[in-house]
Scaffold this active site. Structure first.
Site, PDB file in Angstrom:
ATOM      1  N   LYS A   1       6.586  -1.885   1.787  1.00  0.00           N
ATOM      2  CA  LYS A   1       5.412  -1.321   2.464  1.00  0.00           C
ATOM      3  C   LYS A   1       4.210  -2.256   2.285  1.00  0.00           C
ATOM      4  CE  LYS A   1       3.193   3.182   3.246  1.00  0.00           C
ATOM      5  NZ  LYS A   1       3.715   3.414   4.599  1.00  0.00           N
TER       6      LYS A   1
ATOM      7  N   GLU B   1      11.982   2.243  14.349  1.00  0.00           N
ATOM      8  CA  GLU B   1      11.099   3.334  13.936  1.00  0.00           C
ATOM      9  C   GLU B   1       9.852   3.323  14.802  1.00  0.00           C
ATOM     10  OE1 GLU B   1      10.151   2.659   9.804  1.00  0.00           O
ATOM     11  OE2 GLU B   1      10.102   0.500  10.099  1.00  0.00           O
TER      12      GLU B   1
ATOM     13  N   ARG C   1       8.148   4.300  -4.789  1.00  0.00           N
ATOM     14  CA  ARG C   1       8.250   3.286  -3.738  1.00  0.00           C
ATOM     15  C   ARG C   1       7.247   2.154  -3.979  1.00  0.00           C
ATOM     16  NH1 ARG C   1       7.752   5.154   2.390  1.00  0.00           N
ATOM     17  NH2 ARG C   1       5.576   5.452   1.749  1.00  0.00           N
TER      18      ARG C   1
ATOM     19  N   LEU D   1      11.272   1.267   7.092  1.00  0.00           N
ATOM     20  CA  LEU D   1      10.665   1.734   5.855  1.00  0.00           C
ATOM     21  C   LEU D   1      11.455   2.922   5.327  1.00  0.00           C
ATOM     22  CD1 LEU D   1       8.222   1.470   3.899  1.00  0.00           C
ATOM     23  CD2 LEU D   1       7.122   3.252   5.269  1.00  0.00           C
TER      24      LEU D   1
ATOM     25  N   TYR E   1       0.832  -1.201   0.000  1.00  0.00           N
ATOM     26  CA  TYR E   1       0.000   0.000   0.000  1.00  0.00           C
ATOM     27  C   TYR E   1       0.866   1.250   0.000  1.00  0.00           C
ATOM     28  CZ  TYR E   1       0.898   1.057   4.959  1.00  0.00           C
ATOM     29  OH  TYR E   1       1.489   1.395   6.145  1.00  0.00           O
TER      30      TYR E   1
ATOM     31  N   ARG F   1      -7.666 -20.553  -1.778  1.00  0.00           N
ATOM     32  CA  ARG F   1      -6.637 -20.405  -0.750  1.00  0.00           C
ATOM     33  C   ARG F   1      -5.560 -21.480  -0.852  1.00  0.00           C
ATOM     34  NH1 ARG F   1      -4.869 -21.599   4.292  1.00  0.00           N
ATOM     35  NH2 ARG F   1      -4.201 -19.827   5.582  1.00  0.00           N
TER      36      ARG F   1
END
Length: 281
Positions: free
Chosen positions: A144, A176, A52, A201, A33, A100
């Site tokens: 991310k 972080e 990114r 990140l 995301y 799945r």
């Protein structure tokens, strides 16, 4: 009022937006995301977020569902349709839907979802209080991904202790915050922040703020630091796409700068806001 959201090529009311229950983002957290801030109806640091996103997808072997030009147009159209003057655009790409199975086919069609949130992102920052907590995330924090359970749990731990956020610690050093990059300012006004690696990140706001600091002839050192060093620092702050530059005034009960935002973080916040508005698209 109902928002218009984007799902796999269509702009639809949020009440009508659906994604398959077999989507791997739902069953495996197999997705990435990005969040882009909006100021005055324009996108802040969009190019950095788009680049990114491309990197995250490449690292996971996932497909880009639309062209870069189409992605920008979707962002702008959502801002327009929802009349967002200030807030954010959230986008999520998953590997797609399939029965799945841990193994997956390379032929899956990726799922693309975007929506907006109207919120204040440019308000004056009063300073936040943080706690420290073990970093229990997976090893590739530079990607991310939507795998955010650990940050959510640590954020809630901080809230239960009456604080605002948590700084995560691994092998004795701060990595972080739960949703932000973090910094301290030493007695000689040197800005210290952890160096880039798989452990953190690669923040888009981080990159912009460090560039601005260097342009202002501020000393910047990229290295790990401990909670103890942070508690002894002159000031501290964090950066993110939705908070910009946010002062930290307390770490594990120890007040910094008499519990008030410091000059360096206030100055960088002002500079970032000015440049963000100037270069928004």
């Amino acid at each position: 009022m109902s928002r218009t959201v984007y799902v796999n090529g269509d702009y639809v009311p949020e009440e009508e937006a659906t994604v398959s229950v077999f989507d791997r983002g739902f069953t495996f957290g197999d997705g990435v995301y990005e969040v882009t801030a909006v100021l005055d109806g324009k996108l802040i640091d969009y190019e950095g977020h788009a680049n990114r996103l491309q990197r995250s997808l490449k690292e996971l072997g996932m497909k880009m569902p639309v062209t870069p030009d189409q992605m920008l147009e979707i962002h702008r159209e959502l801002v327009r349709r929802n009349d967002v003057a200030e807030g954010l655009v959230y986008l999520q790409v998953t590997r797609g839907a399939a029965d799945r199975d841990f193994a997956y086919s390379d032929d899956l069609t990726p799922t693309l979802v975007l929506f907006t949130q109207a919120k204040k992102v440019s308000s004056v920052k009063a300073g936040i209080r943080v706690i420290s907590a073990p970093d229990i995330r997976w090893g590739r924090r530079d990607i991310k991904t939507v795998q955010l359970l650990a940050p959510c749990m640590l954020k809630m731990l901080a809230k239960k202790e009456g604080k605002d956020d948590a700084w995560m610690v691994e092998d004795g050093y701060v990595t972080e915050g739960t949703s932000n990059n973090v910094y301290i300012v030493t007695a000689d006004d040197t800005i210290v922040t952890r160096n880039l690696s798989n452990s953190i990140l690669h923040g888009i706001t981080r990159s912009a703020v460090l560039r601005l600091a260097k342009e202002q002839n501020m000393q910047v050192v990229e290295r790990p630091f401990t909670i103890e060093e942070a508690q002894q620092a002159k000031e501290a702050f964090m950066t993110s796409a939705t908070a910009f530059v946010y002062p930290v005034v307390e770490i594990d009960g120890v007040k910094l700068h008499d519990g008030k935002p410091g000059a360096v973080s206030r100055r960088l916040g002002q500079l970032y806001l000015e440049e963000g508005r100037k270069n928004a698209i």
